[in-house]
Write an enzyme that holds these catalytic residues in place. Sequence first.
Site, PDB file in Angstrom:
ATOM      1  N   SER A   1       0.853  -1.182   0.000  1.00 20.74           N
ATOM      2  CA  SER A   1       0.000   0.000   0.000  1.00 20.74           C
ATOM      3  C   SER A   1       0.889   1.232   0.000  1.00 20.74           C
ATOM      4  O   SER A   1       2.117   1.124   0.110  1.00 20.74           O
ATOM      5  CB  SER A   1      -0.945  -0.007   1.203  1.00 20.74           C
ATOM      6  OG  SER A   1      -0.212  -0.184   2.384  1.00 20.74           O
TER       7      SER A   1
ATOM      8  N   GLY B   1       1.999   3.134  -2.225  1.00 20.90           N
ATOM      9  CA  GLY B   1       3.035   3.234  -3.254  1.00 20.90           C
ATOM     10  C   GLY B   1       4.268   2.387  -3.000  1.00 20.90           C
ATOM     11  O   GLY B   1       5.234   2.461  -3.763  1.00 20.90           O
TER      12      GLY B   1
ATOM     13  N   GLU C   1     -11.530   4.402  -6.114  1.00 23.01           N
ATOM     14  CA  GLU C   1     -10.618   5.241  -6.905  1.00 23.01           C
ATOM     15  C   GLU C   1     -10.807   5.007  -8.401  1.00 23.01           C
ATOM     16  O   GLU C   1     -10.873   3.860  -8.854  1.00 23.01           O
ATOM     17  CB  GLU C   1      -9.165   4.918  -6.530  1.00 23.01           C
ATOM     18  CG  GLU C   1      -8.828   5.258  -5.101  1.00 23.01           C
ATOM     19  CD  GLU C   1      -7.395   4.859  -4.742  1.00 23.01           C
ATOM     20  OE1 GLU C   1      -6.510   4.927  -5.615  1.00 23.01           O
ATOM     21  OE2 GLU C   1      -7.188   4.456  -3.591  1.00 23.01           O
TER      22      GLU C   1
ATOM     23  N   GLU D   1      -8.945   1.090  -7.882  1.00 20.51           N
ATOM     24  CA  GLU D   1      -8.936   0.216  -6.695  1.00 20.51           C
ATOM     25  C   GLU D   1      -9.914   0.777  -5.680  1.00 20.51           C
ATOM     26  O   GLU D   1     -10.499   1.840  -5.903  1.00 20.51           O
ATOM     27  CB  GLU D   1      -7.528   0.092  -6.117  1.00 20.51           C
ATOM     28  CG  GLU D   1      -6.952   1.413  -5.613  1.00 20.51           C
ATOM     29  CD  GLU D   1      -5.822   1.218  -4.589  1.00 20.51           C
ATOM     30  OE1 GLU D   1      -5.418   0.102  -4.284  1.00 20.51           O
ATOM     31  OE2 GLU D   1      -5.366   2.244  -4.060  1.00 20.51           O
TER      32      GLU D   1
ATOM     33  N   ASP E   1      -7.677   8.179   2.743  1.00 18.57           N
ATOM     34  CA  ASP E   1      -6.873   9.346   3.167  1.00 18.57           C
ATOM     35  C   ASP E   1      -7.244  10.623   2.398  1.00 18.57           C
ATOM     36  O   ASP E   1      -7.376  11.694   2.991  1.00 18.57           O
ATOM     37  CB  ASP E   1      -5.363   9.050   3.156  1.00 18.57           C
ATOM     38  CG  ASP E   1      -4.827   8.496   1.853  1.00 18.57           C
ATOM     39  OD1 ASP E   1      -5.585   8.427   0.864  1.00 18.57           O
ATOM     40  OD2 ASP E   1      -3.631   8.131   1.832  1.00 18.57           O
ATOM     41  N   THR E   2      -7.479  10.500   1.098  1.00  9.82           N
ATOM     42  CA  THR E   2      -7.847  11.700   0.325  1.00  9.82           C
ATOM     43  C   THR E   2      -9.177  12.290   0.809  1.00  9.82           C
ATOM     44  O   THR E   2      -9.457  13.460   0.573  1.00  9.82           O
ATOM     45  CB  THR E   2      -7.968  11.380  -1.182  1.00  9.82           C
ATOM     46  OG1 THR E   2      -9.016  10.426  -1.372  1.00  9.82           O
ATOM     47  CG2 THR E   2      -6.679  10.827  -1.743  1.00  9.82           C
TER      48      THR E   2
ATOM     49  N   ARG F   1       3.425  11.230   7.092  1.00 13.56           N
ATOM     50  CA  ARG F   1       2.342  12.217   7.193  1.00 13.56           C
ATOM     51  C   ARG F   1       2.035  12.469   8.667  1.00 13.56           C
ATOM     52  O   ARG F   1       1.706  11.548   9.406  1.00 13.56           O
ATOM     53  CB  ARG F   1       1.112  11.676   6.468  1.00 13.56           C
ATOM     54  CG  ARG F   1      -0.019  12.675   6.380  1.00 13.56           C
ATOM     55  CD  ARG F   1      -1.017  12.239   5.323  1.00 13.56           C
ATOM     56  NE  ARG F   1      -1.647  10.988   5.683  1.00 13.56           N
ATOM     57  CZ  ARG F   1      -2.086  10.079   4.802  1.00 13.56           C
ATOM     58  NH1 ARG F   1      -1.950  10.287   3.509  1.00 13.56           N
ATOM     59  NH2 ARG F   1      -2.650   8.972   5.215  1.00 13.56           N
TER      60      ARG F   1
HETATM   61  N1  LIG Z   1      -2.130   2.380 -14.283  1.00 10.93           N
HETATM   62  C1  LIG Z   1      -1.808   3.574 -13.786  1.00 10.93           C
HETATM   63  N2  LIG Z   1      -1.609   4.630 -14.627  1.00 10.93           N
HETATM   64  C2  LIG Z   1      -1.267   5.836 -14.150  1.00 10.93           C
HETATM   65  N3  LIG Z   1      -1.080   6.110 -12.841  1.00 10.93           N
HETATM   66  C3  LIG Z   1      -1.259   5.109 -11.953  1.00 10.93           C
HETATM   67  C4  LIG Z   1      -1.633   3.796 -12.372  1.00 10.93           C
HETATM   68  N4  LIG Z   1      -1.745   3.027 -11.283  1.00 10.93           N
HETATM   69  C5  LIG Z   1      -1.461   3.822 -10.223  1.00 10.93           C
HETATM   70  N5  LIG Z   1      -1.172   5.069 -10.608  1.00 10.93           N
HETATM   71  C6  LIG Z   1      -0.841   6.212  -9.721  1.00 10.93           C
HETATM   72  O1  LIG Z   1      -0.305   5.716  -8.501  1.00 10.93           O
HETATM   73  C7  LIG Z   1      -1.185   6.009  -7.399  1.00 10.93           C
HETATM   74  C8  LIG Z   1      -1.187   4.877  -6.405  1.00 10.93           C
HETATM   75  O2  LIG Z   1      -1.620   3.694  -7.027  1.00 10.93           O
HETATM   76  P1  LIG Z   1      -2.729   2.749  -6.364  1.00 10.93           P
HETATM   77  O3  LIG Z   1      -3.018   1.651  -7.314  1.00 10.93           O
HETATM   78  O4  LIG Z   1      -3.886   3.575  -5.933  1.00 10.93           O
HETATM   79  O5  LIG Z   1      -1.922   2.151  -5.129  1.00 10.93           O
HETATM   80  P2  LIG Z   1      -2.061   2.363  -3.540  1.00 10.93           P
HETATM   81  O6  LIG Z   1      -2.773   1.141  -3.068  1.00 10.93           O
HETATM   82  O7  LIG Z   1      -0.651   2.398  -3.062  1.00 10.93           O
HETATM   83  O8  LIG Z   1      -2.850   3.621  -3.296  1.00 10.93           O
HETATM   84  C9  LIG Z   1      -2.537   6.278  -8.062  1.00 10.93           C
HETATM   85  O9  LIG Z   1      -3.370   7.082  -7.240  1.00 10.93           O
HETATM   86  C10 LIG Z   1      -2.111   6.968  -9.351  1.00 10.93           C
HETATM   87  O10 LIG Z   1      -1.771   8.322  -9.118  1.00 10.93           O
HETATM   88 MG   LIG Z   2      -4.742   4.097  -4.115  1.00 13.98          MG
END
Ligand SMILES: Nc1ncnc2c1ncn2[C@@H]1O[C@H](COP(=O)(O)OP(=O)(O)O)[C@@H](O)[C@H]1O
Ligand SMILES: [Mg+2]
Length: 378
Positions: free
Chosen positions: A148, A150, A256, A268, A275-276, A352
Amino acid sequence: MKKILLLGSGELGKEFVISAKRLGCYVVACDSYAGAPAMQVADESCVFSMLDEAPLRAAIAQHKPDLIVPEIEAIRTEVLLEVEKEGFEVIPSARAANLTMNRDRIRDVAVGLGVRTAKFNYAESADELLAQANAIGFPVVIKPVMSSSGKGQSVAKTAADIQTSWDYACAGMRGDRKKVIVEEFINFEFEITLLTIRQRKGPTLFCEPIGHVQERGDYQYSWQPQPMLPSYLKAAHDMADKVTADLGGAGLFGVEFFVTKDEVIFSELSPRPHDTGMVTMISQNLSEFDLHARAILGLPIANIVCTEGASAVVLATQDGSNPTYTGVAEALSEPDVDVRIFGKPTTRPYRRMAVALAKNANALARARAAAAKISVVV
Ligand SMILES: Nc1ncnc2c1ncn2[C@@H]1O[C@H](COP(=O)(O)OP(=O)(O)O)[C@@H](O)[C@H]1O
Ligand SMILES: [Mg+2]
């Protein structure tokens, strides 16, 4: 009075505890370290790793909660599936907690429901990753299936980046499965979180879409409402409704989406406050935490009113403990600005620590300006 066992006690948990306690609940807050934000406002606290089966079982057996409320992803969710069978209630459901802990499982559910996602595939080795990336087309986004914020996530622009991305994913993954999801890179216009509330009685409700910007896999600022074409908003509502209905149970979900010129793409979801969504502490009559509490307690939600609002995070810059904060008075000297300091006992770079909130005209610029005035001192 309902007894809640809160699994994870971060800043989102802290605000949830405040909302739940205002409605008369008794809360036992759990996390892996003492003095976590939600513990500071809960009735009792319990320190153990949510990934450890034995202490998790013991806490449930000891406290006999009416509701088990996960606040984080990393939980030994097999225990939740078992205790649900024994008659305990998991919010929103043990299945939701179990599926969303793994990117591949929730993604497969979305695809099974016919929900639009980015092109993707899975890989269990660097060679397989290269083959899948070639099939999808560069650039691609690579994420461990269990991670999670990132962690382990990277973008591979060409085949030459694949080994680095694989190694980075392996270093950032949680759990025992060496598996990544490789996704088409979506060049979105903006991305949103659609807070979606499943009620015990009554229809599924939606908050106004929340726009946000992410860096290093963590959100930096968010605003509400994010304007959207009505047909795109409807598409997001329909997809959020489908996926959350499949997961079942009552509570608030953060769903999201990526929004491109042409379409809305599901990314997802979290079966809990997002958090947002901290922006709703200032932009809505009922925050996402109030809404989660009402939904899980089966209380009515008569209306959700949104005014222009924004949130911006305050990050630590170095390792330390017992931080203090400068610039808070300066930030609060502006009208319609507020601050939440989480009370985390230790710092590390990019952790954070607080969030600045603003509402009404130019909320985003004012929230960011307020956050920029605050420094974490250790
Ligand atoms: N396929 C994608 N194309 C472009 N940006 C992406 C993609 N997947 C993720 N991101 C960017 O990375 C962020 C985090 O990815 P996410 O899948 O939401 O993982 P996490 O579970 O860590 O939040 C997203 O909010 C987006 O900004
Ligand atoms: Mg996310």
